[in-house]
Enzyme design. Structure first.
Site, PDB file in Angstrom:
ATOM      1  N   LYS A   1     -18.491 -56.993 -24.292  1.00 23.10           N
ATOM      2  CA  LYS A   1     -19.134 -58.416 -24.805  1.00 23.10           C
ATOM      3  C   LYS A   1     -20.818 -58.757 -24.030  1.00 23.10           C
ATOM      4  O   LYS A   1     -21.552 -59.453 -24.385  1.00 23.10           O
ATOM      5  CB  LYS A   1     -18.216 -59.450 -24.972  1.00 23.10           C
TER       6      LYS A   1
ATOM      7  N   GLY B   1     -13.982 -59.665 -16.740  1.00 21.81           N
ATOM      8  CA  GLY B   1     -14.788 -59.268 -16.464  1.00 21.81           C
ATOM      9  C   GLY B   1     -16.024 -58.646 -17.006  1.00 21.81           C
ATOM     10  O   GLY B   1     -16.077 -58.151 -17.826  1.00 21.81           O
TER      11      GLY B   1
HETATM   12  P1  GDP Z   1     -16.799 -57.264 -21.243  1.00 24.59           P
HETATM   13  O1  GDP Z   1     -15.350 -57.440 -20.999  1.00 24.59           O
HETATM   14  O2  GDP Z   1     -16.286 -56.844 -23.205  1.00 24.59           O
HETATM   15  O3  GDP Z   1     -17.709 -57.984 -20.984  1.00 24.59           O
HETATM   16  O4  GDP Z   1     -16.841 -55.599 -21.347  1.00 24.59           O
HETATM   17  P2  GDP Z   1     -17.094 -54.860 -19.549  1.00 24.59           P
HETATM   18  O5  GDP Z   1     -17.799 -55.569 -18.680  1.00 24.59           O
HETATM   19  O6  GDP Z   1     -15.752 -55.082 -18.864  1.00 24.59           O
HETATM   20  O7  GDP Z   1     -17.136 -52.873 -19.661  1.00 24.59           O
HETATM   21  C1  GDP Z   1     -17.873 -52.682 -20.616  1.00 24.59           C
HETATM   22  C2  GDP Z   1     -18.645 -52.144 -19.990  1.00 24.59           C
HETATM   23  O8  GDP Z   1     -19.725 -50.858 -20.912  1.00 24.59           O
HETATM   24  C3  GDP Z   1     -19.559 -51.611 -18.692  1.00 24.59           C
HETATM   25  O9  GDP Z   1     -18.997 -50.888 -17.994  1.00 24.59           O
HETATM   26  C4  GDP Z   1     -20.800 -52.283 -19.471  1.00 24.59           C
HETATM   27  O10 GDP Z   1     -22.007 -51.664 -18.681  1.00 24.59           O
HETATM   28  C5  GDP Z   1     -20.783 -50.636 -20.567  1.00 24.59           C
HETATM   29  N1  GDP Z   1     -21.780 -50.909 -21.796  1.00 24.59           N
HETATM   30  C6  GDP Z   1     -22.065 -51.652 -22.454  1.00 24.59           C
HETATM   31  N2  GDP Z   1     -22.284 -51.237 -23.429  1.00 24.59           N
HETATM   32  C7  GDP Z   1     -21.876 -50.314 -23.739  1.00 24.59           C
HETATM   33  C8  GDP Z   1     -22.681 -48.875 -24.056  1.00 24.59           C
HETATM   34  O11 GDP Z   1     -23.139 -48.789 -25.273  1.00 24.59           O
HETATM   35  N3  GDP Z   1     -22.402 -47.667 -23.989  1.00 24.59           N
HETATM   36  C9  GDP Z   1     -22.057 -47.488 -22.664  1.00 24.59           C
HETATM   37  N4  GDP Z   1     -21.948 -46.354 -22.409  1.00 24.59           N
HETATM   38  N5  GDP Z   1     -21.618 -48.889 -21.886  1.00 24.59           N
HETATM   39  C10 GDP Z   1     -21.625 -49.631 -22.312  1.00 24.59           C
HETATM   40  P1  IMO Z   2     -12.617 -59.264 -20.081  1.00 28.33           P
HETATM   41  O1  IMO Z   2     -13.214 -60.558 -20.223  1.00 28.33           O
HETATM   42  C1  IMO Z   2      -9.472 -56.546 -20.662  1.00 28.33           C
HETATM   43  C2  IMO Z   2      -5.071 -58.327 -19.313  1.00 28.33           C
HETATM   44  C3  IMO Z   2      -5.083 -58.203 -17.973  1.00 28.33           C
HETATM   45  C4  IMO Z   2      -3.685 -58.673 -18.395  1.00 28.33           C
HETATM   46  C5  IMO Z   2      -3.693 -59.224 -19.722  1.00 28.33           C
HETATM   47  C6  IMO Z   2      -2.603 -60.312 -19.093  1.00 28.33           C
HETATM   48  O2  IMO Z   2     -13.522 -58.397 -19.164  1.00 28.33           O
HETATM   49  O3  IMO Z   2     -12.993 -58.236 -22.111  1.00 28.33           O
HETATM   50  P2  IMO Z   2      -4.226 -62.338 -16.959  1.00 28.33           P
HETATM   51  O4  IMO Z   2      -4.148 -62.132 -15.883  1.00 28.33           O
HETATM   52  O5  IMO Z   2      -5.140 -62.447 -17.641  1.00 28.33           O
HETATM   53  O6  IMO Z   2      -2.547 -62.948 -17.245  1.00 28.33           O
HETATM   54  O7  IMO Z   2      -3.542 -60.566 -17.877  1.00 28.33           O
HETATM   55  O8  IMO Z   2      -4.622 -59.437 -20.103  1.00 28.33           O
HETATM   56  N1  IMO Z   2      -7.207 -58.504 -19.382  1.00 28.33           N
HETATM   57  C7  IMO Z   2      -7.712 -58.824 -19.898  1.00 28.33           C
HETATM   58  N2  IMO Z   2      -8.169 -57.478 -20.438  1.00 28.33           N
HETATM   59  N3  IMO Z   2     -10.441 -57.473 -20.424  1.00 28.33           N
HETATM   60  C8  IMO Z   2      -9.897 -58.990 -19.669  1.00 28.33           C
HETATM   61  O9  IMO Z   2     -11.478 -59.543 -19.723  1.00 28.33           O
HETATM   62  C9  IMO Z   2      -9.070 -59.386 -19.920  1.00 28.33           C
HETATM   63  N4  IMO Z   2      -8.674 -60.421 -19.408  1.00 28.33           N
HETATM   64  C10 IMO Z   2      -7.747 -60.514 -18.927  1.00 28.33           C
HETATM   65  O10 IMO Z   2      -4.982 -56.479 -18.015  1.00 28.33           O
HETATM   66  O11 IMO Z   2      -3.305 -56.970 -19.651  1.00 28.33           O
HETATM   67 MG    MG Z   3     -14.424 -57.127 -19.138  1.00 33.87          MG
END
Ligand code: GDP
Ligand code: IMO
Ligand code: MG
Length: 419
Positions: free
Chosen positions: A16, A40
């Protein structure tokens, strides 16, 4: 269209933040509306990796305003850490970062409670991020939370924190209470410039026709009502949650963009019908670097589950989709997509069940698609993609019944294909 939302449609971590960062260049305001530092959100900025837990992912765009709305729960100490790291990169906040005065705070006691609840029984463990999120939201609906607007008064803080401690059966020492009250009051003083009565500010933005982007945290399958309860987070992650978490009319959202990873991942406990336990799962985990951005835990990986994804599309009213991490599937010979489930009585199910424990007893039914070998990380258009990658995208589009308008083929801004 001036008011849009970017929402995770799976179990979180769909990429996202990257999509918000890309789209933010064309908006005026980015608003986080729920969740807390359980999120995160990863952004690559000048080739440096930043993981935001609270700060909206529009912050690297100098002119854009970033806001934390009432539905977010803020851990002030975490916010301090994040702001400091950004200030070291010369990112400025004054005049472009606002917090609704109604926000509830995550206090140290909430983290202790989160830890304690998780330790009570192994089979009731949710696998939370241990960031105090559940207990903080619980106090908020129990009507005892410390709010941003309480920070101006040490007396109110002392009173409320003492009450919260007793409410949970804890005795807080005079010394600990004094330190916490001083720290919170200090945070309040330093951040006073950012506190606003948000609904009025949003109303101003709307009247001035400003472009607003709502940034979702977590994902729809973790929504506290519509996710795989009880293995969910404690906030409303879906489109319907935006208006009630921000304080404006739901009629004003013009477009909802759903972010779907090209395969599924999940961190923590809970059902996951298409989870892979073989070398393909390990390969996806490795190629996608699937380790939690907040906790570092390995993410469980599995095939795309179109039953769950379509349910998300439906409950959010998704208009267009962003399909992310497509590059991660390069080099997999046969790619599977789950199109229905078979239950214990051999019934074919196409609906996501209300009682998600049923997902532990169903068998996913897959279709198989041919994979592609090429590295697609530098492909710039849909036509540039290998035929089988196009086929995969088109099949997901057909199953979701909405257009895929964005494809992400890498973590960087320029690794984004618009269709
Ligand atoms: P979010 O929580 O939905 O914002 O996603 P996260 O940041 O937790 O996890 C997504 C991970 O994938 C991060 O390490 C990004 O840098 C990485 N990422 C995002 N888009 C892409 C993609 O299209 N390809 C690859 N290989 N990595 C990506
Ligand atoms: P983003 O925004 C993935 C998961 C936790 C656990 C459940 C409840 O990066 O996509 P909590 O701490 O919210 O009470 O945990 O939700 N969880 C996530 N999994 N991405 C997240 O955020 C999450 N935030 C919470 O691992 O299963
Ligand atoms: Mg995340």
């Amino acid at each position: 269209m001036s008011i849009k939302a970017v929402l995770g449609c799976l179990y979180g971590d769909e990429g996202k933040a990257k999509i918000v960062d890309v789209l933010a260049s064309d908006v005026d305001v980015v608003i986080r509306f729920q969740g807390g530092s359980n999120a995160g959100h990863t952004i690559l900025y000048d080739d440096n990796k930043f993981v935001f837990h609270l700060i909206p992912s529009g912050i690297f765009h100098e002119k854009q305003v970033c806001i934390l709305a009432s539905g977010v729960v803020i851990d002030p100490f975490q916010l301090d850490v994040e702001m400091k790291a950004l200030q070291e990169q010369s990112i400025t906040f004054n005049g472009r970062f606002f917090i609704d005065e109604r926000v509830s705070l995550v206090l140290p006691i909430h983290k202790v409670l989160d830890e304690k609840n998780e330790g009570l029984s192994k089979d009731k463990m949710i696998g939370t991020t241990r960031r105090g999120i559940g207990p903080a939201y619980a106090d908020s609906v129990s009507r005892i939370a410390v709010k941003i607007y309480d920070l101006h008064s040490k007396d109110i803080l002392r009173n409320k924190i003492e009450y919260i401690s007793h409410f949970h059966g804890f005795d807080i020492s005079k010394n600990d209470l004094g330190i916490l009250v001083d720290d919170l009051a200090d945070f309040g003083n330093r951040m006073k410039w950012s506190f606003v009565n948000l609904p009025y500010k949003i109303d101003e933005y709307i009247k001035k026709n400003k472009k607003i982007l709502f940034e979702g945290a977590q994902g729809s399958l973790l929504d506290v009502y519509f996710g795989t309860y009880p293995y969910v987070t404690s906030s409303h992650t879906i489109a319907g949650g935006i208006a009630s978490s921000v304080g404006f009319s739901p009629k004003k959202i013009d477009e909802v963009i759903g972010v779907y990873k090209s395969y599924f991942t999940r961190v923590g406990e809970g059902p996951f019908p298409t989870e892979l336990f073989d070398e393909i799962g390990s390969k996806i985990q490795l190629q996608g670097n699937e380790f939690g951005s907040t906790t570092g835990r390995p993410r469980r990986c599995g095939w795309f589950d179109a039953v769950s994804a379509r349910y998300s599309t439906m409950i959010n009213g998704i208009d267009v989709a962003a399909l992310t991490l497509l590059d991660v599937l390069s080099g997999i010979d046969i790619i599977k997509i789950c199109i229905s489930y078979t239950d214990e009585n051999k019934n074919i199910l196409e609906h996501f069940p209300a009682d998600s424990s049923m997902l532990n007893y169903i068998k996913p039914n897959f279709i198989e698609l041919p994979g592609w070998k090429e590295d697609i990380a530098n492909r710039k258009s849909f036509d540039d993609l290998p035929e089988n990658a196009k086929l995969y995208v088109k099949k997901i589009e057909e199953l979701l019944m909405i257009p895929i308008k964005i494809i992400s083929v890498g973590p960087k801004r320029d690794q984004t294909i618009f269709i």
